[in-house]
Design an enzyme around this catalytic site. Structure first.
Site, short mmCIF file in Angstrom:
data_model
loop_
_atom_site.label_atom_id
_atom_site.label_comp_id
_atom_site.label_asym_id
_atom_site.label_seq_id
_atom_site.Cartn_x
_atom_site.Cartn_y
_atom_site.Cartn_z
N GLY A 33 0.84 -1.18 0.00
CA GLY A 33 0.00 0.00 0.00
C GLY A 33 0.88 1.25 0.00
O GLY A 33 1.97 1.23 0.59
N CYS A 34 0.44 2.30 -0.65
CA CYS A 34 1.28 3.51 -0.74
C CYS A 34 1.46 4.16 0.63
O CYS A 34 2.56 4.61 0.97
CB CYS A 34 0.71 4.50 -1.75
SG CYS A 34 -1.04 4.90 -1.54
N ASN A 35 0.40 4.20 1.44
CA ASN A 35 0.53 4.72 2.79
C ASN A 35 1.43 3.83 3.63
O ASN A 35 2.27 4.31 4.41
CB ASN A 35 -0.84 4.82 3.47
CG ASN A 35 -1.76 5.82 2.81
OD1 ASN A 35 -1.32 6.77 2.17
ND2 ASN A 35 -3.06 5.62 2.94
N ALA A 36 1.25 2.52 3.46
CA ALA A 36 2.06 1.57 4.23
C ALA A 36 3.53 1.70 3.88
O ALA A 36 4.40 1.60 4.76
CB ALA A 36 1.57 0.15 3.96
N THR A 96 5.14 4.41 2.84
CA THR A 96 5.67 5.65 3.40
C THR A 96 5.98 5.51 4.88
O THR A 96 7.07 5.90 5.34
CB THR A 96 4.67 6.81 3.18
OG1 THR A 96 4.17 6.78 1.85
CG2 THR A 96 5.34 8.15 3.43
#
Length: 342
Positions: free
Chosen positions: A148-151, A153
């Site tokens: 996931g992109c949030n994960a 980061t």
């Protein structure tokens, strides 16, 4: 040698980003593109910014001849992705950008995504696609699950610190802001310009965001015990970018040195000088992640801030980085473009 590439789900943002990146890749050629509702259309009509490229017409997945394909990027929604991948040739190299193969435990998938996993044999085979930390496994993998992109980061900010024991593992807060493209291209009322612009709001508050499953899985594995972080995402009226502000307890200079040492040899991770912090505008359209560490005025506390482009380093750029490894290519191929500024 040129490798033939297929992109499934090419009419979405991550599919278009993959095309943008692969267009100048010296060792990849796109031979097949799929879309469901837009099958039969030219990419120039779906994404006019790609009209200068010579690209295949969008097809239904069932109409693609995979016998001439070396690697597939699957940019489809979760649940759909596992069904499609299950029917691909058994020896096909695949980079999946959905959430379907990120979690190792089928029970965790059911908990966070609301349905039993229908391809648990593939789930156990998949390698987690955070390149800098799973490089050796990715190189020999057949199926890689993009993060996931949030994960991604949050993990770039925290993984080295958890591994080194440089912070209090029971007091971690991730306050994250993300651009609207992370929500996909489907029409949603809350993403209309009049609903989104000139404001910002938190969402999935209180520990219900699905990327928490990745934080739980990865941080607990590093620490050797259960780790739970507080995580609140916020939607910004911006197209691209993620900025994660992470509040931790520990010695700020040690935290900085730990990050600096961990990423000293990583091409795409830039640790800024101590006390400086990054901005999404400085990584826009690139595969770079910038990280800064700052001492808080309260002794024994620090702030770690990470910025990346959710469509590139957070998704399609990460996918291409992994594909390069899987095809025994230079990991940086097609990814050394300079960020777009202003």
């Amino acid at each position: 040698m040129t490798h033939n590439i297929a992109i499934l789900g090419a009419s979405g943002y991550t599919g278009a980003e993959l095309i943008r990146l692969i267009a100048t890749h010296p060792s990849m050629t796109i031979v097949a593109l799929s879309a469901d509702r837009k099958a039969g259309m030219a990419m120039a009509d779906v994404f006019p910014h790609l009209r200068h490229l010579s690209l295949p017409i969008l097809q239904k997945i069932d109409d693609i001849d995979f016998s001439c394909v070396d690697l597939v990027f699957c940019a489809l929604p979760h649940v759909t992705s596992q069904a499609v991948i299950s029917n691909l040739p058994a020896d096909m190299k695949i980079v999946d950008l959905s959430a379907d193969f990120r979690l190792r435990d089928p029970d965790d998938y059911k908990k966070w995504y609301g349905k039993p996993h229908a391809a648990t044999d593939l789930q156990s085979e998949a390698v987690y696609g955070l390149t800098e930390f799973y490089r050796d496994q990715i190189t020999s993998a057949r199926l890689v699950a993009g993060t996931g992109c949030n994960a991604a980061t949050g993990q770039y900010a925290l993984r080295p610190l958890i591994k080194a024991g440089a912070i209090d593992l029971d007091n971690i807060i991730i306050d994250l802001k993300t651009g609207v493209s992370g929500a996909g291209r489907s029409l949603k009322e809350n993403l209309l310009h009049a609903e989104l612009s000139e404001g910002a709001h938190a969402y999935s508050v209180g520990g219900v965001h699905r990327h928490l499953a990745e934080f739980d899985q990865e941080f607990s594995a590093i620490a050797g015990r259960e780790i739970k972080v507080q995580f609140t995402p916020h939607l910004l009226p911006a197209n691209r970018g993620i900025l994660a502000t992470v509040y931790v307890q520990g010695d700020a200079e040690k935290i900085y040195q730990t990050l600096s040492d961990a990423y000293a040899n990583e091409v795409f991770i830039e640790v800024l000088p101590f006390g400086q912090h990054p901005s999404t505008r400085h990584v826009r359209g690139s595969n770079f992640c910038h990280i800064g560490a700052v001492a808080d005025r309260i002794e024994g506390r620090a702030v770690v801030i990470a910025a990346l482009d959710n469509l590139t380093k957070g998704s399609s750029g990460q996918a291409l980085q992994n594909a390069n490894l899987m095809l025994n290519l230079d990991e940086t191929m097609g990814l050394m473009m300079v960020p777009v500024f202003p």
